[in-house]
Design a protein around this motif. Structure first.
Motif, PDB file in Angstrom:
ATOM      1  N   ALA A   1      -8.112 -39.934 -41.743  1.00  0.00           N
ATOM      2  CA  ALA A   1      -8.302 -40.016 -40.299  1.00  0.00           C
ATOM      3  C   ALA A   1      -7.821 -38.702 -39.686  1.00  0.00           C
ATOM      4  CB  ALA A   1      -7.503 -41.180 -39.734  1.00  0.00           C
ATOM      5  N   MET A   2      -8.488 -38.292 -38.629  1.00  0.00           N
ATOM      6  CA  MET A   2      -8.153 -37.026 -37.980  1.00  0.00           C
ATOM      7  C   MET A   2      -7.738 -37.277 -36.539  1.00  0.00           C
ATOM      8  SD  MET A   2      -8.704 -34.909 -40.412  1.00  0.00           S
ATOM      9  CE  MET A   2      -8.539 -33.364 -39.511  1.00  0.00           C
ATOM     10  N   SER A   3      -6.876 -36.437 -36.043  1.00  0.00           N
ATOM     11  CA  SER A   3      -6.472 -36.585 -34.653  1.00  0.00           C
ATOM     12  C   SER A   3      -6.182 -35.233 -34.033  1.00  0.00           C
ATOM     13  CB  SER A   3      -5.247 -37.491 -34.528  1.00  0.00           C
ATOM     14  OG  SER A   3      -4.111 -36.880 -35.106  1.00  0.00           O
ATOM     15  N   TRP A   4      -6.197 -35.232 -32.721  1.00  0.00           N
ATOM     16  CA  TRP A   4      -5.750 -34.105 -31.914  1.00  0.00           C
ATOM     17  C   TRP A   4      -4.525 -34.541 -31.133  1.00  0.00           C
ATOM     18  CZ3 TRP A   4      -7.598 -29.238 -32.177  1.00  0.00           C
ATOM     19  CH2 TRP A   4      -8.866 -29.044 -32.730  1.00  0.00           C
ATOM     20  N   ARG A   5      -3.532 -33.683 -31.126  1.00  0.00           N
ATOM     21  CA  ARG A   5      -2.323 -33.908 -30.327  1.00  0.00           C
ATOM     22  C   ARG A   5      -2.014 -32.632 -29.579  1.00  0.00           C
ATOM     23  NH1 ARG A   5       0.355 -38.633 -32.176  1.00  0.00           N
ATOM     24  NH2 ARG A   5      -0.730 -39.476 -33.994  1.00  0.00           N
ATOM     25  N   ARG A   6      -1.213 -32.753 -28.546  1.00  0.00           N
ATOM     26  CA  ARG A   6      -0.866 -31.573 -27.771  1.00  0.00           C
ATOM     27  C   ARG A   6       0.614 -31.573 -27.457  1.00  0.00           C
ATOM     28  NH1 ARG A   6      -3.840 -33.089 -22.031  1.00  0.00           N
ATOM     29  NH2 ARG A   6      -2.262 -34.581 -21.290  1.00  0.00           N
ATOM     30  N   GLN A   7       1.114 -30.379 -27.183  1.00  0.00           N
ATOM     31  CA  GLN A   7       2.534 -30.227 -26.903  1.00  0.00           C
ATOM     32  C   GLN A   7       2.751 -29.117 -25.896  1.00  0.00           C
ATOM     33  OE1 GLN A   7       4.977 -29.418 -30.370  1.00  0.00           O
ATOM     34  NE2 GLN A   7       6.718 -30.456 -29.434  1.00  0.00           N
ATOM     35  N   THR A   8       3.632 -29.395 -24.932  1.00  0.00           N
ATOM     36  CA  THR A   8       4.066 -28.380 -23.978  1.00  0.00           C
ATOM     37  C   THR A   8       5.555 -28.142 -24.184  1.00  0.00           C
ATOM     38  OG1 THR A   8       4.399 -30.105 -22.317  1.00  0.00           O
ATOM     39  CG2 THR A   8       2.303 -28.923 -22.270  1.00  0.00           C
ATOM     40  N   PRO A   9       6.072 -27.000 -23.770  1.00  0.00           N
ATOM     41  CA  PRO A   9       7.494 -26.695 -23.985  1.00  0.00           C
ATOM     42  C   PRO A   9       8.403 -27.787 -23.434  1.00  0.00           C
ATOM     43  CG  PRO A   9       6.335 -24.733 -23.291  1.00  0.00           C
ATOM     44  CD  PRO A   9       5.361 -25.864 -23.154  1.00  0.00           C
ATOM     45  N   GLY A  10       9.348 -28.225 -24.248  1.00  0.00           N
ATOM     46  CA  GLY A  10      10.323 -29.208 -23.815  1.00  0.00           C
ATOM     47  C   GLY A  10       9.863 -30.648 -23.902  1.00  0.00           C
TER      48      GLY A  10
ATOM     49  N   ARG B   1       5.286 -33.916 -28.892  1.00  0.00           N
ATOM     50  CA  ARG B   1       3.855 -33.849 -29.162  1.00  0.00           C
ATOM     51  C   ARG B   1       3.245 -35.224 -28.861  1.00  0.00           C
ATOM     52  NH1 ARG B   1       2.504 -30.610 -34.588  1.00  0.00           N
ATOM     53  NH2 ARG B   1       4.019 -29.259 -33.526  1.00  0.00           N
ATOM     54  N   GLU B   2       2.117 -35.228 -28.143  1.00  0.00           N
ATOM     55  CA  GLU B   2       1.516 -36.500 -27.758  1.00  0.00           C
ATOM     56  C   GLU B   2       0.079 -36.577 -28.249  1.00  0.00           C
ATOM     57  OE1 GLU B   2       1.078 -37.043 -23.532  1.00  0.00           O
ATOM     58  OE2 GLU B   2       0.236 -35.055 -23.219  1.00  0.00           O
ATOM     59  N   LEU B   3      -0.349 -37.812 -28.482  1.00  0.00           N
ATOM     60  CA  LEU B   3      -1.717 -38.039 -28.953  1.00  0.00           C
ATOM     61  C   LEU B   3      -2.716 -37.748 -27.850  1.00  0.00           C
ATOM     62  CD1 LEU B   3      -3.649 -39.210 -31.181  1.00  0.00           C
ATOM     63  CD2 LEU B   3      -3.399 -41.401 -29.969  1.00  0.00           C
ATOM     64  N   VAL B   4      -3.787 -37.045 -28.226  1.00  0.00           N
ATOM     65  CA  VAL B   4      -4.937 -36.875 -27.339  1.00  0.00           C
ATOM     66  C   VAL B   4      -6.035 -37.850 -27.758  1.00  0.00           C
ATOM     67  CG1 VAL B   4      -6.755 -35.296 -26.584  1.00  0.00           C
ATOM     68  CG2 VAL B   4      -4.408 -34.446 -26.913  1.00  0.00           C
ATOM     69  N   ALA B   5      -6.404 -37.796 -29.036  1.00  0.00           N
ATOM     70  CA  ALA B   5      -7.476 -38.662 -29.547  1.00  0.00           C
ATOM     71  C   ALA B   5      -7.413 -38.688 -31.063  1.00  0.00           C
ATOM     72  CB  ALA B   5      -8.841 -38.163 -29.087  1.00  0.00           C
ATOM     73  N   SER B   6      -7.941 -39.767 -31.640  1.00  0.00           N
ATOM     74  CA  SER B   6      -8.019 -39.868 -33.086  1.00  0.00           C
ATOM     75  C   SER B   6      -9.359 -40.458 -33.476  1.00  0.00           C
ATOM     76  CB  SER B   6      -6.865 -40.698 -33.654  1.00  0.00           C
ATOM     77  OG  SER B   6      -6.892 -42.002 -33.116  1.00  0.00           O
ATOM     78  N   ILE B   7      -9.743 -40.224 -34.738  1.00  0.00           N
ATOM     79  CA  ILE B   7     -11.028 -40.705 -35.227  1.00  0.00           C
ATOM     80  C   ILE B   7     -10.858 -41.113 -36.677  1.00  0.00           C
ATOM     81  CG2 ILE B   7     -11.793 -38.367 -35.850  1.00  0.00           C
ATOM     82  CD1 ILE B   7     -14.643 -39.268 -34.955  1.00  0.00           C
ATOM     83  N   GLY B   8     -11.467 -42.237 -37.060  1.00  0.00           N
ATOM     84  CA  GLY B   8     -11.361 -42.738 -38.416  1.00  0.00           C
ATOM     85  C   GLY B   8     -12.047 -41.846 -39.434  1.00  0.00           C
ATOM     86  N   SER B   9     -11.803 -42.147 -40.683  1.00  0.00           N
ATOM     87  CA  SER B   9     -12.296 -41.293 -41.769  1.00  0.00           C
ATOM     88  C   SER B   9     -13.816 -41.201 -41.800  1.00  0.00           C
ATOM     89  CB  SER B   9     -11.768 -41.786 -43.118  1.00  0.00           C
ATOM     90  OG  SER B   9     -12.178 -43.118 -43.340  1.00  0.00           O
ATOM     91  N   VAL B  10     -14.502 -42.269 -41.422  1.00  0.00           N
ATOM     92  CA  VAL B  10     -15.964 -42.227 -41.376  1.00  0.00           C
ATOM     93  C   VAL B  10     -16.463 -42.415 -39.951  1.00  0.00           C
ATOM     94  CG1 VAL B  10     -16.338 -42.885 -43.766  1.00  0.00           C
ATOM     95  CG2 VAL B  10     -16.084 -44.657 -42.021  1.00  0.00           C
ATOM     96  N   ALA B  11     -15.587 -42.115 -39.001  1.00  0.00           N
ATOM     97  CA  ALA B  11     -15.935 -42.096 -37.577  1.00  0.00           C
ATOM     98  C   ALA B  11     -16.368 -43.455 -37.048  1.00  0.00           C
ATOM     99  CB  ALA B  11     -17.014 -41.047 -37.306  1.00  0.00           C
ATOM    100  N   ARG B  12     -15.927 -44.533 -37.690  1.00  0.00           N
ATOM    101  CA  ARG B  12     -16.288 -45.854 -37.178  1.00  0.00           C
ATOM    102  C   ARG B  12     -15.450 -46.227 -35.960  1.00  0.00           C
ATOM    103  NH1 ARG B  12     -16.649 -48.797 -42.958  1.00  0.00           N
ATOM    104  NH2 ARG B  12     -18.708 -48.090 -43.568  1.00  0.00           N
TER     105      ARG B  12
ATOM    106  N   ALA C   1      -1.532 -26.573 -22.806  1.00  0.00           N
ATOM    107  CA  ALA C   1      -0.683 -26.977 -23.929  1.00  0.00           C
ATOM    108  C   ALA C   1      -1.169 -26.286 -25.199  1.00  0.00           C
ATOM    109  CB  ALA C   1      -0.735 -28.493 -24.126  1.00  0.00           C
ATOM    110  N   VAL C   2      -0.384 -26.442 -26.242  1.00  0.00           N
ATOM    111  CA  VAL C   2      -0.861 -26.091 -27.583  1.00  0.00           C
ATOM    112  C   VAL C   2      -1.459 -27.361 -28.178  1.00  0.00           C
ATOM    113  CG1 VAL C   2      -0.261 -25.263 -29.874  1.00  0.00           C
ATOM    114  CG2 VAL C   2       0.886 -24.308 -27.863  1.00  0.00           C
ATOM    115  N   TYR C   3      -2.683 -27.269 -28.654  1.00  0.00           N
ATOM    116  CA  TYR C   3      -3.385 -28.413 -29.208  1.00  0.00           C
ATOM    117  C   TYR C   3      -3.410 -28.295 -30.730  1.00  0.00           C
ATOM    118  CZ  TYR C   3      -4.767 -29.944 -24.596  1.00  0.00           C
ATOM    119  OH  TYR C   3      -4.739 -30.406 -23.300  1.00  0.00           O
ATOM    120  N   TYR C   4      -2.975 -29.382 -31.371  1.00  0.00           N
ATOM    121  CA  TYR C   4      -2.860 -29.417 -32.822  1.00  0.00           C
ATOM    122  C   TYR C   4      -3.836 -30.427 -33.421  1.00  0.00           C
ATOM    123  CZ  TYR C   4       1.662 -27.108 -32.096  1.00  0.00           C
ATOM    124  OH  TYR C   4       2.655 -26.241 -31.728  1.00  0.00           O
TER     125      TYR C   4
END
Length: 115
Positions: free
Chosen positions: A32-41, A44-55, A91-94
């Motif tokens: 599974a893949m996800s994007w998270r973001r973080q600002t100074p102080g 890191r917080e979740l932005v979005a996630s997607i399953g391994s086969v995008a279901r 933010a920095v997006y990871y």
């Protein structure tokens, strides 16, 4: 293992960006893949996630309707389309990959929303 984010930069409020994360060194379709973001102080917080086969996809409440996560299992790449950006989203997006207890992280890409 590598996760390499790209597509960040400076964008004006109300603008759009598409972030990409190219994966290598592991079986992309098993994670599974996800994007998270973080600002100074802040944590890191979740932005979005997607399953391994995008279901399935999952979005943080504040992102729904404006951010879209997708993946291409042929190109081993996950994307994040970001629309109607506001300055607070600077933010920095990871990118991260997760399978059970195994988690990989990218180095992050800076997104700055400013006029």
């Amino acid at each position: 293992v590598q996760l390499v984010e790209s597509g960040g930069g400076l964008v004006q409020p109300g603008g759009s960006l598409r972030l990409s994360c190219a994966a290598s060194g592991f079986t992309f379709t098993s994670y599974a893949m996800s994007w998270r973001r973080q600002t100074p102080g802040k944590e890191r917080e979740l932005v979005a996630s997607i399953g391994s086969v995008a279901r399935y996809t999952n979005y943080a409440d504040s992102m729904k309707g404006r951010f879209t996560i997708s993946r291409d299992n042929v190109k081993n790449t996950v994307y994040q389309q970001k629309d109607s950006l506001i300055p607070d989203e600077t933010a920095v997006y990871y990118c991260s990959a997760r399978r059970s207890a195994t988690v990989y992280w990218g180095q992050g890409t800076q997104v700055t929303v400013s006029s």
